[in-house]
Write an enzyme that holds these catalytic residues in place. Structure first.
Site, PDB file in Angstrom:
ATOM      1  N   GLY A  49       0.809  -1.212   0.000  1.00  0.00           N
ATOM      2  CA  GLY A  49       0.000   0.000   0.000  1.00  0.00           C
ATOM      3  C   GLY A  49       0.842   1.262   0.000  1.00  0.00           C
ATOM      4  CG  ASP A  70       6.710  -7.193  -1.255  1.00  0.00           C
ATOM      5  OD1 ASP A  70       6.319  -8.365  -1.090  1.00  0.00           O
ATOM      6  OD2 ASP A  70       6.040  -6.196  -0.938  1.00  0.00           O
ATOM      7  CG  ASN A  78      -2.431  -7.368  -2.290  1.00  0.00           C
ATOM      8  OD1 ASN A  78      -1.689  -8.212  -2.781  1.00  0.00           O
ATOM      9  ND2 ASN A  78      -2.732  -7.357  -0.996  1.00  0.00           N
ATOM     10  CG  LEU A  79      -5.865  -6.011  -7.504  1.00  0.00           C
ATOM     11  CD1 LEU A  79      -6.774  -6.700  -8.510  1.00  0.00           C
ATOM     12  CD2 LEU A  79      -4.537  -5.635  -8.154  1.00  0.00           C
ATOM     13  CD  GLN A  80      -8.723  -1.251  -0.364  1.00  0.00           C
ATOM     14  OE1 GLN A  80      -7.558  -1.676  -0.322  1.00  0.00           O
ATOM     15  NE2 GLN A  80      -9.360  -0.811   0.711  1.00  0.00           N
ATOM     16  NE  ARG A  81      -3.998  -2.326   1.455  1.00  0.00           N
ATOM     17  CZ  ARG A  81      -4.454  -3.547   1.224  1.00  0.00           C
ATOM     18  NH1 ARG A  81      -5.516  -3.736   0.463  1.00  0.00           N
ATOM     19  NH2 ARG A  81      -3.849  -4.610   1.718  1.00  0.00           N
ATOM     20  CE  LYS A  94       1.637  -7.545  -2.674  1.00  0.00           C
ATOM     21  NZ  LYS A  94       1.392  -7.015  -1.315  1.00  0.00           N
ATOM     22  CG  ASP A 138       2.863  -6.555   5.931  1.00  0.00           C
ATOM     23  OD1 ASP A 138       3.943  -6.920   6.440  1.00  0.00           O
ATOM     24  OD2 ASP A 138       2.275  -7.196   5.054  1.00  0.00           O
ATOM     25  CB  CYS A 196      -4.300  -3.263   6.906  1.00  0.00           C
ATOM     26  SG  CYS A 196      -3.619  -1.659   7.274  1.00  0.00           S
ATOM     27  CB  CYS A 346     -10.773 -14.196  14.579  1.00  0.00           C
ATOM     28  SG  CYS A 346      -9.035 -14.646  14.567  1.00  0.00           S
TER      29      CYS A 346
END
Ligand SMILES: [Zn+2]
Lengths: 388, 90
Positions: A49, A70, A78-81, A94, A138, A196, A346
């Protein structure tokens, strides 16, 4: 502050002058500053991100060399950000999409990629050749490792972090101000701080924080303006508000203080309590997705306790679950029967581990934790549940 | 003294709001009033009587360690910011 980078005498080519013309007419950059940028090397820890806008803007700005560490592959979530990766990159490393897009933005940038996980075994070696480091990690072990390695090597470390609608940024540079450990001497216990992946994040937020980090990097290279040293910038997207807190160097800081006790890198997984959390799980008290499927199929009476947040329940759930967000468990555990066989779950198994420990403290004897959480269940048992 | 506590995103699910007004003559009093109102916060912020080491508390722009710690006196309108570690970037 003096410029971090020397301005080498080689002239810019005609193509470079055209490309960087809006920089060149800024007196704070000019030809000399643009040559400093070209002579700078920056290591990005993470191409996620924060790493995405960092890599894109720093390459566009004409940074000479970008290193990217990485080892992840691109996931659909991941593509949303993570805007440096595109839909067709899902499932691929990546560093491949990062390199391709950097080269597309600016072919003059030298790109070095490291398909590895930064750890105490390689951190000094990876960081040493670079002028500055930008932390877009992260997880806590890597954050402490990056910090300590930068302090030991005397490199500036530009920090950023994001969660839900809030972000933080600062410049840590032990020679000129505080380090990450001066701010946070100790990591929180695993599972107490949601990631996140568990807490969610507004997709634009890493764009904002990453651009702040990129701006600080360029200012350090040029020696312009006031660096974000000794200041923690807090950004709240919902209020649309920036606030600033003072950070001070802690004279007792174990790595950058007056009498440092930490003079080489340590085992950061150990430091952050991760092996203990894993060992606790290995000791039993847990159930795998396959075992749970078998017990449910055999008609064994189980209470399935979902300790995720309500918005996660809507994404997918195990059948007949009792819903109780982790934060509600201390106030609501009397809804459960201490004699019942309980399986708590969870997203990935961390929050449920905490709920399990709490219930065991309250005298519950038959509480098991679903290993790998609903993600593992979705991967192995029920593919209709989306991974998130 | 009436002061504002800025609630970080991580704790907002518990408070249901981004800032909370509390009364207190010192940082300690204000924080104790705060956790008394939201008992689920107690374990997040405190370990027994002490603040957890990864929770940083600021009065206005200054960290309380550099003032008088939890006994720092408050004035009307002061702003307390609780900053728990944010470790992720996703
Ligand atoms: Zn330090």
């Amino acid at each position: 502050m003096n410029p971090l980078i020397d301005s080498l005498p080689q002239d810019l080519s005609k193509e470079e002058i055209e490309r960087y013309s809006r920089h060149l007419i800024l007196p704070e950059v000019g030809l000399e500053g643009q040559r400093r940028l070209r002579n700078a090397s920056i290591l990005l820890i993470g191409a996620g991100g924060l790493g995405s806008p960092l890599a894109m803007y720093l390459s566009a700005a004409g940074i000479g060399k970008l290193g990217i560490v990485d080892s992840d592959v691109v996931d659909a979530s991941n593509l949303q950000r993570q805007v440096i990766h595109h839909s067709e990159d899902v499932g691929k490393p990546k560093i491949h999409s990062a390199r391709r897009n950097i080269k597309g933005i600016n072919p003059h940038v030298e790109v070095e990629t490291y398909d590895t996980y930064l750890s105490s075994a390689n951190a000094l070696e990876l960081i040493r050749p670079y002028d500055l480091v930008i932390d877009g990690t992260d997880n806590f072990p890597t954050r402490y490792c990056v910090n300590d390695a930068c302090v030991l090597l005397g490199k500036p470390n530009i920090y950023g972090s994001i969660f839900r609608f809030e972000g933080q940024a600062s410049v840590f540079w032990a020679e000129h101000g505080p380090c990450y450990r001066c701010l946070y001497p100790e990591p929180p216990a695993p599972g107490l701080v949601p990631s996140c992946a568990e807490g969610g994040v507004l997709g634009i937020l890493p764009g904002i924080i990453g651009c702040i980090q990129a701006t600080e990097a360029i200012k350090l290279v040029l020696g312009q303006g006031d660096a974000l040293l000794g200041r923690l910038l807090l950004f709240d997207a919902l209020r649309m508000e920036f606030r600033e807190l003072k950070l001070r160097k802690d004279p007792k800081c174990p790595v950058c203080g007056e009498n440092p006790t930490l003079t080489e890198l340590i085992d950061y997984e150990q430091f952050c309590g991760i092996p203990q959390a894993k060992a606790a799980e290995a000791q039993g008290d847990h159930i795998t997705a396959e075992q749970l499927r078998d017990e449910l199929a055999a008609g064994i009476q189980l209470t399935l306790l979902d300790v995720r947040e309500p918005y996660e329940w809507e994404i997918g759930q195990l059948p007949d679950s009792l819903e109780m967000p982790l934060g509600d468990v201390p106030g609501r555990f009397d809804e459960l029967n201490p004699e019942d066989a309980i399986v708590v779950y969870c997203r990935s198994g961390m929050r449920s581990r905490n709920a399990q420990l709490f219930l065991q403290d309250q005298g519950f004897k038959r509480v098991r934790n679903l290993s790998g959480g609903i993600l593992d269940w979705a991967a192995k048992i029920d593919a209709s549940i989306p991974r998130y | 003294m009436s002061v504002i506590i800025q609630v970080p995103a991580k704790l907002q699910p518990i408070t249901g709001q981004t800032e909370v007004e509390v009364e207190g003559a010192s940082i300690a009093e204000a924080l104790r009033t705060f956790v008394a109102r939201y008992p689920d916060l107690e374990d997040r912020l405190f370990s027994g009587l002490n603040l957890r080491p990864y929770v940083r508390v600021y009065l206005n722009q200054e960290e309380i360690t550099y003032l008088q710690g939890e006994s720092t006196p408050l004035r009307d309108g002061d702003c307390i910011t609780v900053v728990p570690t944010v470790g992720t970037s996703g």
